[in-house]
Design a protein around this motif. Structure first.
Motif, PDB file in Angstrom:
ATOM      1  N   LEU A  68     -45.834  28.849  44.626  1.00  0.00           N
ATOM      2  CA  LEU A  68     -45.776  30.304  44.803  1.00  0.00           C
ATOM      3  C   LEU A  68     -45.789  30.727  46.272  1.00  0.00           C
ATOM      4  N   THR A  69     -46.231  29.839  47.151  1.00  0.00           N
ATOM      5  CA  THR A  69     -46.202  30.193  48.581  1.00  0.00           C
ATOM      6  C   THR A  69     -44.766  30.181  49.117  1.00  0.00           C
ATOM      7  N   THR A  70     -43.838  29.630  48.362  1.00  0.00           N
ATOM      8  CA  THR A  70     -42.441  29.581  48.811  1.00  0.00           C
ATOM      9  C   THR A  70     -41.655  30.823  48.419  1.00  0.00           C
ATOM     10  N   THR A  71     -42.292  31.752  47.715  1.00  0.00           N
ATOM     11  CA  THR A  71     -41.563  32.907  47.178  1.00  0.00           C
ATOM     12  C   THR A  71     -42.428  34.159  47.270  1.00  0.00           C
ATOM     13  N   THR A  72     -41.808  35.283  47.013  1.00  0.00           N
ATOM     14  CA  THR A  72     -42.517  36.549  46.969  1.00  0.00           C
ATOM     15  C   THR A  72     -42.304  37.183  45.597  1.00  0.00           C
ATOM     16  N   PRO A  73     -43.358  37.245  44.792  1.00  0.00           N
ATOM     17  CA  PRO A  73     -43.223  37.880  43.476  1.00  0.00           C
ATOM     18  C   PRO A  73     -42.817  39.346  43.612  1.00  0.00           C
ATOM     19  N   ARG A  74     -42.097  39.847  42.598  1.00  0.00           N
ATOM     20  CA  ARG A  74     -41.694  41.256  42.600  1.00  0.00           C
ATOM     21  C   ARG A  74     -42.884  42.149  42.399  1.00  0.00           C
ATOM     22  N   ILE A  92     -41.870  32.977  32.313  1.00  0.00           N
ATOM     23  CA  ILE A  92     -42.912  33.561  33.162  1.00  0.00           C
ATOM     24  C   ILE A  92     -42.364  33.820  34.561  1.00  0.00           C
ATOM     25  N   LEU A  93     -41.681  32.827  35.113  1.00  0.00           N
ATOM     26  CA  LEU A  93     -41.106  33.005  36.448  1.00  0.00           C
ATOM     27  C   LEU A  93     -40.100  34.146  36.464  1.00  0.00           C
ATOM     28  N   LEU A 141     -40.235  36.860  39.411  1.00  0.00           N
ATOM     29  CA  LEU A 141     -39.468  36.474  40.596  1.00  0.00           C
ATOM     30  C   LEU A 141     -38.034  36.951  40.485  1.00  0.00           C
ATOM     31  N   ASP A 142     -37.371  37.036  41.619  1.00  0.00           N
ATOM     32  CA  ASP A 142     -35.938  37.303  41.623  1.00  0.00           C
ATOM     33  C   ASP A 142     -35.230  36.125  40.958  1.00  0.00           C
ATOM     34  N   ALA A 143     -34.155  36.403  40.271  1.00  0.00           N
ATOM     35  CA  ALA A 143     -33.421  35.379  39.519  1.00  0.00           C
ATOM     36  C   ALA A 143     -33.007  34.206  40.404  1.00  0.00           C
ATOM     37  N   ALA A 144     -32.670  34.473  41.655  1.00  0.00           N
ATOM     38  CA  ALA A 144     -32.224  33.414  42.561  1.00  0.00           C
ATOM     39  C   ALA A 144     -33.333  32.417  42.889  1.00  0.00           C
ATOM     40  N   VAL A 155     -35.916  31.527  40.671  1.00  0.00           N
ATOM     41  CA  VAL A 155     -36.505  30.913  39.478  1.00  0.00           C
ATOM     42  C   VAL A 155     -36.208  29.413  39.403  1.00  0.00           C
ATOM     43  N   GLY A 156     -34.965  29.007  39.598  1.00  0.00           N
ATOM     44  CA  GLY A 156     -34.584  27.600  39.461  1.00  0.00           C
ATOM     45  C   GLY A 156     -35.328  26.682  40.408  1.00  0.00           C
ATOM     46  N   SER A 157     -35.450  27.087  41.693  1.00  0.00           N
ATOM     47  CA  SER A 157     -36.137  26.195  42.636  1.00  0.00           C
ATOM     48  C   SER A 157     -37.630  26.110  42.386  1.00  0.00           C
ATOM     49  N   VAL A 158     -38.258  27.230  42.054  1.00  0.00           N
ATOM     50  CA  VAL A 158     -39.697  27.195  41.778  1.00  0.00           C
ATOM     51  C   VAL A 158     -39.948  26.396  40.494  1.00  0.00           C
ATOM     52  N   LEU A 159     -39.107  26.572  39.499  1.00  0.00           N
ATOM     53  CA  LEU A 159     -39.222  25.790  38.260  1.00  0.00           C
ATOM     54  C   LEU A 159     -39.117  24.297  38.567  1.00  0.00           C
ATOM     55  N   ALA A 160     -38.147  23.924  39.383  1.00  0.00           N
ATOM     56  CA  ALA A 160     -37.972  22.504  39.739  1.00  0.00           C
ATOM     57  C   ALA A 160     -39.196  21.958  40.476  1.00  0.00           C
ATOM     58  N   MET A 161     -39.780  22.751  41.355  1.00  0.00           N
ATOM     59  CA  MET A 161     -40.985  22.292  42.068  1.00  0.00           C
ATOM     60  C   MET A 161     -42.137  22.044  41.100  1.00  0.00           C
ATOM     61  N   LEU A 162     -42.355  22.982  40.207  1.00  0.00           N
ATOM     62  CA  LEU A 162     -43.473  22.861  39.269  1.00  0.00           C
ATOM     63  C   LEU A 162     -43.270  21.709  38.283  1.00  0.00           C
ATOM     64  N   VAL A 163     -42.133  21.720  37.612  1.00  0.00           N
ATOM     65  CA  VAL A 163     -41.847  20.703  36.600  1.00  0.00           C
ATOM     66  C   VAL A 163     -41.688  19.327  37.244  1.00  0.00           C
ATOM     67  N   GLY A 164     -41.018  19.287  38.382  1.00  0.00           N
ATOM     68  CA  GLY A 164     -40.832  18.014  39.087  1.00  0.00           C
ATOM     69  C   GLY A 164     -42.152  17.366  39.454  1.00  0.00           C
ATOM     70  N   ALA A 165     -43.103  18.174  39.925  1.00  0.00           N
ATOM     71  CA  ALA A 165     -44.416  17.625  40.300  1.00  0.00           C
ATOM     72  C   ALA A 165     -45.109  17.005  39.085  1.00  0.00           C
ATOM     73  N   VAL A 166     -45.026  17.673  37.958  1.00  0.00           N
ATOM     74  CA  VAL A 166     -45.648  17.149  36.730  1.00  0.00           C
ATOM     75  C   VAL A 166     -44.964  15.857  36.297  1.00  0.00           C
TER      76      VAL A 166
END
Length: 172
Positions: free
Chosen positions: A166-172, A121-122, A126-129, A131-142
């Motif tokens: 999502l506030t840390t990034t700008t979707p394409r 989904i990400l 999102l830009d490929a660069a 994806v990893g940090s947003v994924l870590a934020m989401l999964v890490g919180a859970v």
């Protein structure tokens, strides 16, 4: 024929230590020799059990709306972690990954499979660069909420951490 259900059930219910040839033989009703012929090492047992668990994980539903899709996928991930004993499975794999190359490969496989729906989904939005940090934020919180805090993960929590990530990034 011995199937992987006995492996995944033993692994989820009792953790890595239950993944002995004797325990799988006891649970399945087959002899240890038969179990050894299919899975020569304990790592083979665990690998097949993880593969079975990963195959049974349904993909998250998609609406095409980033926030909605992430919340739904995160909810499924949270449900898997809290209701299916994945925390015990992850703990066993992580514990052994420091000393064992095969366990490190299993850790990577488990993480990639468990998070693939969220990552996909990400990647669509999102830009490929990023994806990893947003994924870590989401999964890490859970993971923190489920394992360290032992708190329930409700839809409001998933909505809140999705909004924050999502506030840390700008979707394409």
């Amino acid at each position: 024929m011995v199937d992987s259900d006995h492996l995944s059930t033993a692994l989820l219910e009792e953790g890595w230590t239950a993944m002995t040839h004797a325990e799988v033989a006891r649970r399945s009703g087959y002899s240890k020799a038969t179990i050894y012929s299919h899975w020569p090492t304990p790592v083979d047992l665990v690998r097949d059990a993880i593969d079975h668990i990963c195959r049974d994980t349904p993909p998250p539903p998609r609406s095409g709306v980033l926030r909605e899709d992430l919340q739904a996928a995160l909810g499924l991930f949270a449900q898997a972690v809290t209701q299916h004993d994945y925390d015990r499975l992850m703990a066993g794999v992580i514990e052994r990954a420091g000393d064992d190359a095969e366990a490190r490969e299993l850790r990577t496989r488990l993480y990639r499979t468990a998070t693939s729906g969220i990552r996909d989904i990400l990647s669509q939005h999102l830009d490929a660069a990023e994806v990893g940090s947003v994924l870590a934020m989401l999964v890490g919180a859970v993971l923190v909420r489920a394992t360290y805090e032992g708190s329930p993960i409700d839809p409001e929590f998933c909505a809140d951490i999705t909004r924050r990530a999502l506030t840390t990034t700008t979707p394409r």
